[in-house]
Write a protein that holds these residues in place. Structure first.
Motif, PDB file in Angstrom:
ATOM      1  N   HIS A  71     120.896 -47.751 -28.979  1.00  0.00           N
ATOM      2  CA  HIS A  71     121.475 -48.299 -29.849  1.00  0.00           C
ATOM      3  C   HIS A  71     120.322 -48.877 -30.735  1.00  0.00           C
ATOM      4  O   HIS A  71     119.157 -48.940 -30.364  1.00  0.00           O
ATOM      5  CB  HIS A  71     122.356 -49.226 -29.635  1.00  0.00           C
ATOM      6  N   ASP A 122     128.733 -49.604 -28.906  1.00  0.00           N
ATOM      7  CA  ASP A 122     128.578 -48.939 -30.066  1.00  0.00           C
ATOM      8  C   ASP A 122     128.901 -47.479 -29.934  1.00  0.00           C
ATOM      9  O   ASP A 122     129.190 -46.780 -30.937  1.00  0.00           O
ATOM     10  CB  ASP A 122     127.268 -49.220 -30.759  1.00  0.00           C
ATOM     11  N   THR A 162     124.907 -46.130 -35.966  1.00  0.00           N
ATOM     12  CA  THR A 162     126.289 -45.711 -35.277  1.00  0.00           C
ATOM     13  C   THR A 162     127.350 -46.039 -36.166  1.00  0.00           C
ATOM     14  O   THR A 162     128.517 -45.255 -35.824  1.00  0.00           O
ATOM     15  CB  THR A 162     126.325 -46.687 -34.038  1.00  0.00           C
TER      16      THR A 162
END
Length: 311
Positions: A76, A84, A274
């Motif tokens: 992430h 996410d 994301t």
């Protein structure tokens, strides 16, 4: 010239129109279409202890295809969490991949080593430790699953978003810096990178040295994806692509089965990381799935038991 970083690279012995435009990718249909699809196994919450004592929390999405499974690590962005990637992870798992998404130190449920300090914030050393400690512990977990015949660690893929992309590139260089000993391999497992809105540097962690590593520069399969309507993200993505392009075999845009190992996909949006991945209209998830199918599922890399070469 490629120079090894003492912290990261060990010294011993690392929109539908867009989808349709992906002429380089495979035709529709999964690589295992001839097999009866199996119901995905439930995700597992795992806690992984790093060598420096940090407890990394992660979600593991097991595969049902055993030694044929491609392992995928999802990394992430700063201020992001493993959740996410939840939708993307489930999508990849449904295709038979073994997926793991960790909370890197200082994020989500994974603390910093100095978590008790008032106002503790990320430092450059923490980014370096994400590479040498956090992702390394995730890979060690996957090696255990490899040895249980649940996946093929030799087909390891890293997907990184923003900060996670910087971590992914550096880990790939680290992984290919371990020499092969007489007793067996220590690394050389990362075969593909998916970099979403990659940053050239983040809090002192740079990709310059990592992309000078011969394997990263010339051989790893790599796709760079970013929103073109944000100047910095577009610039960094294009800079990375151009730094690698001259070392790769020439390929036409529709080369789906030849020597092509490097792609750049700039999408008409300001979304990045994301957020870009999770916006279905941008078609990023299908791009990633097709990339993995083309460069890992359809590539013959034999499975093998992995022993600790130092034991």
């Amino acid at each position: 010239m490629y120079r090894e970083h003492p912290k990261l690279f060990p010294k011993r012995g690392c929109a539908m129109a867009i989808i349709c435009a992906l002429a380089w990718a495979l035709t529709a249909g999964g690589a295992r279409a001839d097999e009866e699809p199996k119901k995905p196994l439930p995700p597992e919450e795992v806690a992984l202890r790093t060598r420096d004592g940090v407890l990394i929390q992660a979600t593991y999405y097991p595969s049902t295809v055993g030694k044929e499974s491609v392992p995928v690590i999802l990394l992430h962005a700063e201020k992001g969490v493993r959740g996410d990637f939840a939708s993307s992870a489930l999508g990849l798992q449904a295709l038979g991949h073994a997926v793991i998404a960790p909370d890197l130190r200082g994020h989500g449920d994974s603390p910093l080593p100095r978590a008790g300090e008032r106002g503790a914030v990320l430092r450059p050393v923490d980014l370096a430790d994400m590479v040498s400690q956090d992702v390394e512990s995730v890979k060690n977990f996957l090696i255990e699953r490899n040895n249980a015949s649940e996946l093929n660690i030799e087909k390891l893929c890293l997907v990184g978003a923003e900060m996670g992309a910087v971590v992914a590139v550096n880990f790939a260089a680290r992984d290919w810096s371990w020499p092969v000993l007489a007793t067996g391999k220590q690394g050389q497992d990362v075969k593909a990178l998916v970099l979403i809105s990659p940053e050239w540097s983040h809090r002192g962690l740079h990709i310059t040295e990592a992309i000078e590593h011969p394997q990263v520069r010339t051989a790893l399969s790599l796709i760079v994806i970013a929103g073109e309507r944000s100047t910095k993200e577009r610039r960094d993505a294009e800079r990375l692509y151009k730094a690698l392009e001259r070392f790769r075999p020439a390929a036409t845009p529709d080369d789906a089965t030849g020597n092509r190992t490097l792609w750049l996909r700039m999408l008409p949006t300001t979304l990045q990381g994301t957020q870009l991945l999770n916006e279905a209209r941008m078609g990023v998830q299908p791009m990633i799935e097709k990339f993995i199918e083309l460069r890992l599922v359809n590539v013959d890399i034999p499975w093998q038991v992995r022993r600790n070469p130092l034991q």
